[in-house]
Design a protein around this motif. Structure first.
Motif, PDB file in Angstrom:
ATOM      1  N   PRO A  31      12.678  10.110  -0.598  1.00  0.00           N
ATOM      2  CA  PRO A  31      11.164  10.662  -0.822  1.00  0.00           C
ATOM      3  C   PRO A  31      10.251   9.804   0.336  1.00  0.00           C
ATOM      4  N   GLY A  32      10.761   8.751   0.977  1.00  0.00           N
ATOM      5  CA  GLY A  32      10.128   8.186   2.068  1.00  0.00           C
ATOM      6  C   GLY A  32      10.051   9.193   3.357  1.00  0.00           C
ATOM      7  N   MET A  33      10.961  10.324   3.331  1.00  0.00           N
ATOM      8  CA  MET A  33      10.938  11.075   4.499  1.00  0.00           C
ATOM      9  C   MET A  33       9.670  11.822   4.653  1.00  0.00           C
ATOM     10  N   GLU A  51      16.417   8.798 -10.861  1.00  0.00           N
ATOM     11  CA  GLU A  51      17.484   8.421 -11.964  1.00  0.00           C
ATOM     12  C   GLU A  51      18.778   7.781 -11.027  1.00  0.00           C
ATOM     13  N   THR A  52      18.326   7.557  -9.796  1.00  0.00           N
ATOM     14  CA  THR A  52      19.299   7.118  -8.900  1.00  0.00           C
ATOM     15  C   THR A  52      18.701   5.669  -8.213  1.00  0.00           C
ATOM     16  N   VAL A  53      19.663   4.919  -7.733  1.00  0.00           N
ATOM     17  CA  VAL A  53      19.267   3.789  -6.990  1.00  0.00           C
ATOM     18  C   VAL A  53      19.676   3.521  -5.659  1.00  0.00           C
ATOM     19  N   ALA A  54      19.148   3.103  -4.909  1.00  0.00           N
ATOM     20  CA  ALA A  54      19.761   2.961  -3.491  1.00  0.00           C
ATOM     21  C   ALA A  54      20.053   1.252  -3.358  1.00  0.00           C
ATOM     22  N   LEU A  55      21.230   1.167  -2.770  1.00  0.00           N
ATOM     23  CA  LEU A  55      22.080  -0.113  -2.885  1.00  0.00           C
ATOM     24  C   LEU A  55      22.491  -0.589  -1.342  1.00  0.00           C
ATOM     25  N   PRO A  57      11.577  -2.668   0.172  1.00  0.00           N
ATOM     26  CA  PRO A  57      11.254  -1.883   1.247  1.00  0.00           C
ATOM     27  C   PRO A  57      11.184  -2.798   2.568  1.00  0.00           C
ATOM     28  N   SER A  58      10.782  -2.205   3.511  1.00  0.00           N
ATOM     29  CA  SER A  58      10.385  -2.653   4.721  1.00  0.00           C
ATOM     30  C   SER A  58       9.221  -3.541   4.451  1.00  0.00           C
ATOM     31  N   ALA A  59       9.361  -4.586   5.197  1.00  0.00           N
ATOM     32  CA  ALA A  59       8.027  -5.540   4.928  1.00  0.00           C
ATOM     33  C   ALA A  59       6.816  -5.228   5.697  1.00  0.00           C
ATOM     34  N   THR A  64      21.066   2.898   7.552  1.00  0.00           N
ATOM     35  CA  THR A  64      21.751   4.414   7.288  1.00  0.00           C
ATOM     36  C   THR A  64      21.474   4.584   5.900  1.00  0.00           C
ATOM     37  N   ILE A  65      21.284   5.748   5.294  1.00  0.00           N
ATOM     38  CA  ILE A  65      21.150   5.902   3.661  1.00  0.00           C
ATOM     39  C   ILE A  65      22.022   7.076   3.734  1.00  0.00           C
ATOM     40  N   VAL A  66      22.966   7.044   2.648  1.00  0.00           N
ATOM     41  CA  VAL A  66      23.897   8.088   2.311  1.00  0.00           C
ATOM     42  C   VAL A  66      23.779   8.184   0.822  1.00  0.00           C
ATOM     43  N   GLY A  68       0.893  -1.306   0.107  1.00  0.00           N
ATOM     44  CA  GLY A  68       0.053   0.045  -0.149  1.00  0.00           C
ATOM     45  C   GLY A  68       0.848   1.151  -0.062  1.00  0.00           C
ATOM     46  N   ARG A  69       2.067   1.140  -0.597  1.00  0.00           N
ATOM     47  CA  ARG A  69       2.951   2.239  -0.791  1.00  0.00           C
ATOM     48  C   ARG A  69       2.773   3.166  -1.678  1.00  0.00           C
ATOM     49  N   PRO A  70       3.068   4.350  -1.400  1.00  0.00           N
ATOM     50  CA  PRO A  70       2.854   5.407  -2.752  1.00  0.00           C
ATOM     51  C   PRO A  70       4.113   5.048  -3.728  1.00  0.00           C
ATOM     52  N   ASP A  90       5.910   6.681  -5.624  1.00  0.00           N
ATOM     53  CA  ASP A  90       7.094   7.526  -5.809  1.00  0.00           C
ATOM     54  C   ASP A  90       8.081   7.310  -4.401  1.00  0.00           C
ATOM     55  N   ASN A  91       7.876   6.608  -3.776  1.00  0.00           N
ATOM     56  CA  ASN A  91       8.654   6.157  -2.564  1.00  0.00           C
ATOM     57  C   ASN A  91       9.740   4.747  -3.117  1.00  0.00           C
ATOM     58  N   PRO A  92      10.761   5.316  -3.454  1.00  0.00           N
ATOM     59  CA  PRO A  92      11.543   4.103  -4.001  1.00  0.00           C
ATOM     60  C   PRO A  92      12.027   2.980  -3.153  1.00  0.00           C
ATOM     61  N   LEU A  93      12.698   1.972  -3.766  1.00  0.00           N
ATOM     62  CA  LEU A  93      12.897   0.509  -3.021  1.00  0.00           C
ATOM     63  C   LEU A  93      14.530   0.727  -2.871  1.00  0.00           C
ATOM     64  N   ILE A  94      15.070  -0.055  -2.032  1.00  0.00           N
ATOM     65  CA  ILE A  94      16.260  -0.569  -1.998  1.00  0.00           C
ATOM     66  C   ILE A  94      16.554  -1.885  -2.621  1.00  0.00           C
ATOM     67  N   LEU A 138      20.859  10.489   4.557  1.00  0.00           N
ATOM     68  CA  LEU A 138      19.135  10.826   4.140  1.00  0.00           C
ATOM     69  C   LEU A 138      18.567  10.192   5.153  1.00  0.00           C
ATOM     70  N   ARG A 139      19.053   9.187   5.830  1.00  0.00           N
ATOM     71  CA  ARG A 139      18.392   8.423   6.969  1.00  0.00           C
ATOM     72  C   ARG A 139      19.474   8.143   8.065  1.00  0.00           C
ATOM     73  N   PRO A 140      19.282   8.485   9.123  1.00  0.00           N
ATOM     74  CA  PRO A 140      20.189   7.934  10.129  1.00  0.00           C
ATOM     75  C   PRO A 140      19.852   6.347  10.576  1.00  0.00           C
TER      76      PRO A 140
HETATM   77  P1  AMP Z   1      12.225   1.457   3.276  1.00  0.00           P
HETATM   78  O1  AMP Z   1      13.365   0.588   3.692  1.00  0.00           O
HETATM   79  O2  AMP Z   1      10.880   0.797   3.623  1.00  0.00           O
HETATM   80  O3  AMP Z   1      12.303   2.729   4.259  1.00  0.00           O
HETATM   81  O4  AMP Z   1      12.359   1.841   1.878  1.00  0.00           O
HETATM   82  C1  AMP Z   1      13.395   2.313   1.171  1.00  0.00           C
HETATM   83  C2  AMP Z   1      13.958   3.771   1.661  1.00  0.00           C
HETATM   84  O5  AMP Z   1      15.227   4.036   0.817  1.00  0.00           O
HETATM   85  C3  AMP Z   1      12.826   4.754   1.253  1.00  0.00           C
HETATM   86  O6  AMP Z   1      12.441   5.463   2.224  1.00  0.00           O
HETATM   87  C4  AMP Z   1      13.403   5.577   0.231  1.00  0.00           C
HETATM   88  O7  AMP Z   1      12.990   7.024   0.293  1.00  0.00           O
HETATM   89  C5  AMP Z   1      14.998   5.484   0.134  1.00  0.00           C
HETATM   90  N1  AMP Z   1      15.554   5.380  -0.985  1.00  0.00           N
HETATM   91  C6  AMP Z   1      15.266   4.319  -1.922  1.00  0.00           C
HETATM   92  N2  AMP Z   1      15.956   4.599  -2.992  1.00  0.00           N
HETATM   93  C7  AMP Z   1      16.392   6.073  -2.981  1.00  0.00           C
HETATM   94  C8  AMP Z   1      17.002   7.174  -3.834  1.00  0.00           C
HETATM   95  N3  AMP Z   1      17.190   6.639  -5.042  1.00  0.00           N
HETATM   96  N4  AMP Z   1      17.220   8.269  -3.387  1.00  0.00           N
HETATM   97  C9  AMP Z   1      16.894   8.569  -2.144  1.00  0.00           C
HETATM   98  N5  AMP Z   1      16.289   7.691  -1.129  1.00  0.00           N
HETATM   99  C10 AMP Z   1      16.023   6.469  -1.694  1.00  0.00           C
END
Ligand code: AMP
Ligand code: MG
Length: 384
Positions: A227-229, A111-115, A137-139, A177-179, A52-54, A56-60, A189-191
């Motif tokens: 965007p999740g923030m 245009e970016t990816v979280a890894l 994302p979190s389950a 932690t997201i950098v 049920g996630r919007p 525009d909130n990207p995945l890892i 971006l996230r501590p």
């Molecule tokens: P969650 O693990 O449920 O918090 O979901 C993944 C989180 O990673 C989300 O809060 C996203 O906002 C963040 N995230 C994923 N990809 C990106 C990206 N390309 N740029 C910035 N944040 C991202």
């Protein structure tokens, strides 16, 4: 759909589901993830639908080695390599410009990816068995506290996904932690459990902190980079407020004092400045009285929860008015992150109406702990 529970012996079956475009939740050291094929846009769509996630909130994207990152990014900067070598597998997610292999459906259109490479043996085996990165994302259902046990995943997503790979309770309990390394200056971006100090030590340079983490709001024109923030998070059904002694604020530089002041003002226009400061117990009682506009109809003593440190639990218990829940040891923030989301879920189950949470030092992992506590409380802090 019936959700199957897998253990170590079920990894190849779980991998087959993922290869066939299905969804399997997986354990990590932070929280459980909701996995699908990270290179398959249809799987990404299913993930958003199940949560049920919007969209525009990207995945890892979860990988099992640094080598697997190369095809997923435009380039791998030296800084990223350094951080991966220092912290992977571990609770660190890096944001980099994506290659064409990664569908925009997985990155919320970015245009970016979280890894990240998670530190869990079963999940690393699952990724290897799949041969592609697992998007996750979190389950949890969007808005609910992140799952730290397989039973939480089942509670939220049972019947909505094909399987759950089970591996007990997670260790850390809050997300990675997201950098962001997609621009010149590395930005937090996230501590999480890997702290700013840890990152700066490896990189030998300052890390910028996204303004939204310092309490700047969208209303003030700050657009969050992750965007999740911008979404409401971890919200328990109960009303939740944090409370803090006035003098603690003086030593607290990261909290964004002006914004906190604003959130107090927005708390019904009340300031609790007349509270006696010497006794925490009385102060909290006062905070509860000021909460009086909303009727606490049934047995208030059961409905008011206090989330606190082991050391102060006795204070609240003595009053007999609260359900006291010990988050952990104040001097070890990881003992608190470990329990936070589980206790927020428990509060929902047990019908808590008001949760009052203590504030802690924002040093080190404390920054991540306070970030999640503040989000759960909708950024509201009462000064007592
Ligand atoms: P969650 O693990 O449920 O918090 O979901 C993944 C989180 O990673 C989300 O809060 C996203 O906002 C963040 N995230 C994923 N990809 C990106 C990206 N390309 N740029 C910035 N944040 C991202
Ligand atoms: Mg999440």
């Amino acid at each position: 759909m019936k959700t199957k529970i897998f253990g170590k012996a079920g990894i190849s079956e779980a991998a087959e589901i993922l290869k066939g475009g299905g969804l399997v939740a997986f354990p990590t050291e932070t929280v459980y993830g909701l996995g699908g094929n990270g290179l398959d846009k249809e799987a990404a769509k299913k993930i958003y639908a199940a949560k049920g996630r919007p969209s525009d909130n990207p995945l890892i994207l979860h990988v099992s080695s640094i080598e697997e990152v190369y095809p997923l990014v435009k380039a791998l900067p030296e800084k990223a390599k350094k951080l991966m070598e220092a912290f992977w597998p571990g609770p660190l997610t890096l944001v980099l410009p994506k290659s064409d292999l990664v569908p925009k459906e997985s990155t919320g259109g970015l245009e970016t990816v979280a890894l990240r490479s998670p530190e869990n043996a079963l999940t690393l085996d699952l990724i290897r068995a799949c041969g592609f990165p697992i998007a996750g994302p979190s389950a949890n259902l969007s808005g609910r506290p992140s799952p730290t046990e397989a039973s939480h995943v089942f509670e939220d997503l049972g019947g909505r996904i094909e399987g759950i790979l089970e591996d007990g309770a997670v260790g850390i309990g809050v997300e990675s932690t997201i950098v962001d390394l997609s621009e010149d200056c590395p930005t937090l971006l996230r501590p999480g459990a890997i702290t700013i100090e840890d990152l700066e030590e490896v990189l030998g340079e300052k890390i910028a902190i996204d303004p939204t983490l310092l309490g700047k709001s969208m209303a003030e024109g700050f657009i969050p980079k992750a965007p999740g923030m911008k979404y409401r998070h971890y919200a328990p059904k109960a009303e939740m407020l944090l409370f803090k002694k006035k003098e603690e604020e003086e030593n607290d530089l990261r909290a964004g004092q002006e914004d906190i002041a604003k959130s107090i003002l927005s708390y019904g226009g009340k300031e609790l400045s007349d509270c006696p400061e010497q006794e925490v117990k009385k102060s909290v009682a006062k905070a509860i009285l000021s909460y009086g506009e909303k009727e606490l109809s049934v047995s208030p003593e059961k409905r008011i929860w206090i989330l606190c440190g082991e050391d102060t639990a006795g204070l609240y218990q003595e009053s007999g008015r609260f359900t006291v829940q010990i988050l952990g040891r104040r001097e070890e923030p990881l003992s608190m992150t470990h329990n936070l989301f589980r206790l927020l879920r428990k509060a929902d189950e047990e019908g808590a109406e008001l949760i009052l949470g203590e504030c802690y030092s924002e040093e080190g992992v404390g920054f991540a702990l306070m970030n999640r506590l503040k989000k759960a409380a909708g950024q509201r802090i009462l000064y007592v």
